[in-house]
Design an enzyme around this catalytic site. Structure first.
Site, PDB file in Angstrom:
ATOM      1  CB  THR A   1     -49.838  82.893 167.339  1.00 54.78           C
ATOM      2  OG1 THR A   1     -49.688  82.899 165.765  1.00 54.78           O
ATOM      3  CG2 THR A   1     -50.802  81.714 167.799  1.00 54.78           C
TER       4      THR A   1
ATOM      5  NE  ARG B   1     -49.452  79.563 156.892  1.00 54.02           N
ATOM      6  CZ  ARG B   1     -49.403  79.820 158.200  1.00 54.02           C
ATOM      7  NH1 ARG B   1     -50.306  80.446 159.024  1.00 54.02           N
ATOM      8  NH2 ARG B   1     -48.174  79.642 158.802  1.00 54.02           N
TER       9      ARG B   1
ATOM     10  N   GLY C   1     -52.173  77.412 159.326  1.00 52.87           N
ATOM     11  CA  GLY C   1     -50.843  77.203 160.158  1.00 52.87           C
ATOM     12  C   GLY C   1     -51.247  76.123 161.032  1.00 52.87           C
ATOM     13  CG  ASP C   2     -48.658  76.389 164.478  1.00 55.25           C
ATOM     14  OD1 ASP C   2     -48.618  77.531 163.902  1.00 55.25           O
ATOM     15  OD2 ASP C   2     -48.136  76.597 165.847  1.00 55.25           O
TER      16      ASP C   2
ATOM     17  CB  THR D   1     -46.652  81.671 169.599  1.00 56.68           C
ATOM     18  OG1 THR D   1     -46.650  82.761 168.547  1.00 56.68           O
ATOM     19  CG2 THR D   1     -45.792  81.764 170.708  1.00 56.68           C
ATOM     20  N   GLY D   2     -45.504  80.744 166.685  1.00 53.49           N
ATOM     21  CA  GLY D   2     -44.289  81.145 165.897  1.00 53.49           C
ATOM     22  C   GLY D   2     -44.526  80.546 164.384  1.00 53.49           C
TER      23      GLY D   2
ATOM     24  N   GLY E   1     -45.888  78.569 161.851  1.00 53.48           N
ATOM     25  CA  GLY E   1     -46.613  77.637 161.750  1.00 53.48           C
ATOM     26  C   GLY E   1     -46.096  76.477 160.767  1.00 53.48           C
TER      27      GLY E   1
HETATM   28  N1  GLY Z   1     -48.106  80.078 164.366  1.00 53.75           N
HETATM   29  C1  GLY Z   1     -49.122  80.988 163.777  1.00 53.75           C
HETATM   30  C2  GLY Z   1     -49.082  80.664 162.061  1.00 53.75           C
HETATM   31  O1  GLY Z   1     -48.011  80.278 161.774  1.00 53.75           O
HETATM   32  O2  GLY Z   1     -50.238  80.629 161.493  1.00 53.75           O
END
Ligand code: GLY
Length: 311
Positions: free
Chosen positions: A178, A206, A208-209, A229-230, A232
């Protein structure tokens, strides 16, 4: 001792994970270029919103990263992208989730921020908005890399594969490229943005964050800005970006302390992995991560040369 203000300032990231040795150079070059482009905008008096958008476009167009071109495929073999941007002066934000056939979702997010009454548009609605605003569409093949097709084909032979296991059990081996940027311009406006292809083999739809304001992105010019980043799902559980902002509001504005505490919370409360970039209202920078490596780069008005690191 009171520290001097050092804005304009720009900090960017290109993912926090176990970046393989043979990909370190490409990550270095990618974030170096993105920082250069964003910094040129800020130095000549441009806005933090422009700097964040343009830096992220460079990273979305660079297939090294899991954003735009080069993104992971979902379990159906499709590419669905998430992104968000927030202006810390106006508190306006724009985001897209699970959007297809758009090479630069950060620009679509900005259009939503500036030209709609909404914040987050998903899937077909995001595409419809893009069409109405003449955003160019691309083919999925334009975003697809053989590297990702091969990863997807391999995962189809692993019916028990799960993101959770990849993160927790396999020594944090899940790729997580990310990208994000946080900038403060000469006028003191902070902007933050994040863009991603999500996680490998994710369930269709789906989210994510990264497109969730407060989780992947947050900006408040009176406090600071954050991009994450990581993993989510874990970031969402601890509302990562806003949690870091809240810590900074209470710790006297120390971005390093806030970044570290944020990662500790992610680790302890959600068993999560990832990284965070933070900029405070004085243009000071904090970065923390609990993965083997994180691609990150920053520069402020007090620095002659940027810091660019992938270790
Ligand atoms: N941090 C990106 C995701 O998990 O989508």
């Amino acid at each position: 001792m009171k520290r001097k203000s050092t804005y304009p300032a720009l900090v960017i990231h290109g993912g926090a994970w176990d970046i393989p040795d043979d990909a370190v150079d490409a990550h270095y070059r990618g974030i170096q270029k993105a920082l250069k482009v964003g910094w040129a905008i800020l130095k000549k008096g441009g806005s933090s919103v422009d700097a964040v958008e343009e830096s992220i476009i460079i990273l979305e167009n660079d297939s090294t990263f899991d954003a735009g071109r080069g993104s992971f495929l979902n379990s159906l073999g499709e590419i669905e992208l998430d992104a968000s941007i927030m202006n810390g002066k106006t508190f306006r934000a724009g985001a897209v989730a699970a959007v297809k056939n758009i090479q630069n979702p950060i620009s679509l997010s900005r259009l939503i921020m500036e030209k709609s009454e909404h914040i987050l548009l998903t899937g077909l609605g995001a595409n419809r908005f893009a069409k109405e605003h003449k955003v160019p569409f691309c083919k999925m093949e334009d975003l697809l890399l053989d590297r990702e097709l091969q990863r997807w084909l391999k995962l189809q032979k692993e019916p028990d594969y799960s993101t959770k296991d990849a993160f927790r059990m396999k020594q944090r081996k899940l790729p997580s490229g990310t990208v994000g940027a946080v900038a403060m311009d000469k006028a003191g406006v902070i902007c933050a943005g994040t863009s991603t292809g999500g996680t490998p083999n994710k369930y269709p739809g789906r989210v994510g964050d990264s497109p969730l304001i407060g989780c992947g992105t947050y900006a408040d010019s009176s406090v600071g800005g954050v991009s994450t980043t990581g993993w989510g799902e874990a970031m969402i559980k601890v509302v990562m970006a806003k949690t870091v902002i809240d810590i900074m509001e209470q710790n006297g504005g120390d971005p390093e302390d806030a970044a570290k505490k944020g990662i500790t919370i992610l680790d302890k409360k959600a068993a999560g992995f990832g990284g965070v970039i933070v900029l405070n209202k004085k243009g000071h920078i904090g970065i923390a991560y609990n993965t083997p490596r994180m691609a990150r780069a920053y520069i402020t008005s007090a620095m002659k040369n940027p810091v660019i690191e992938v270790e």
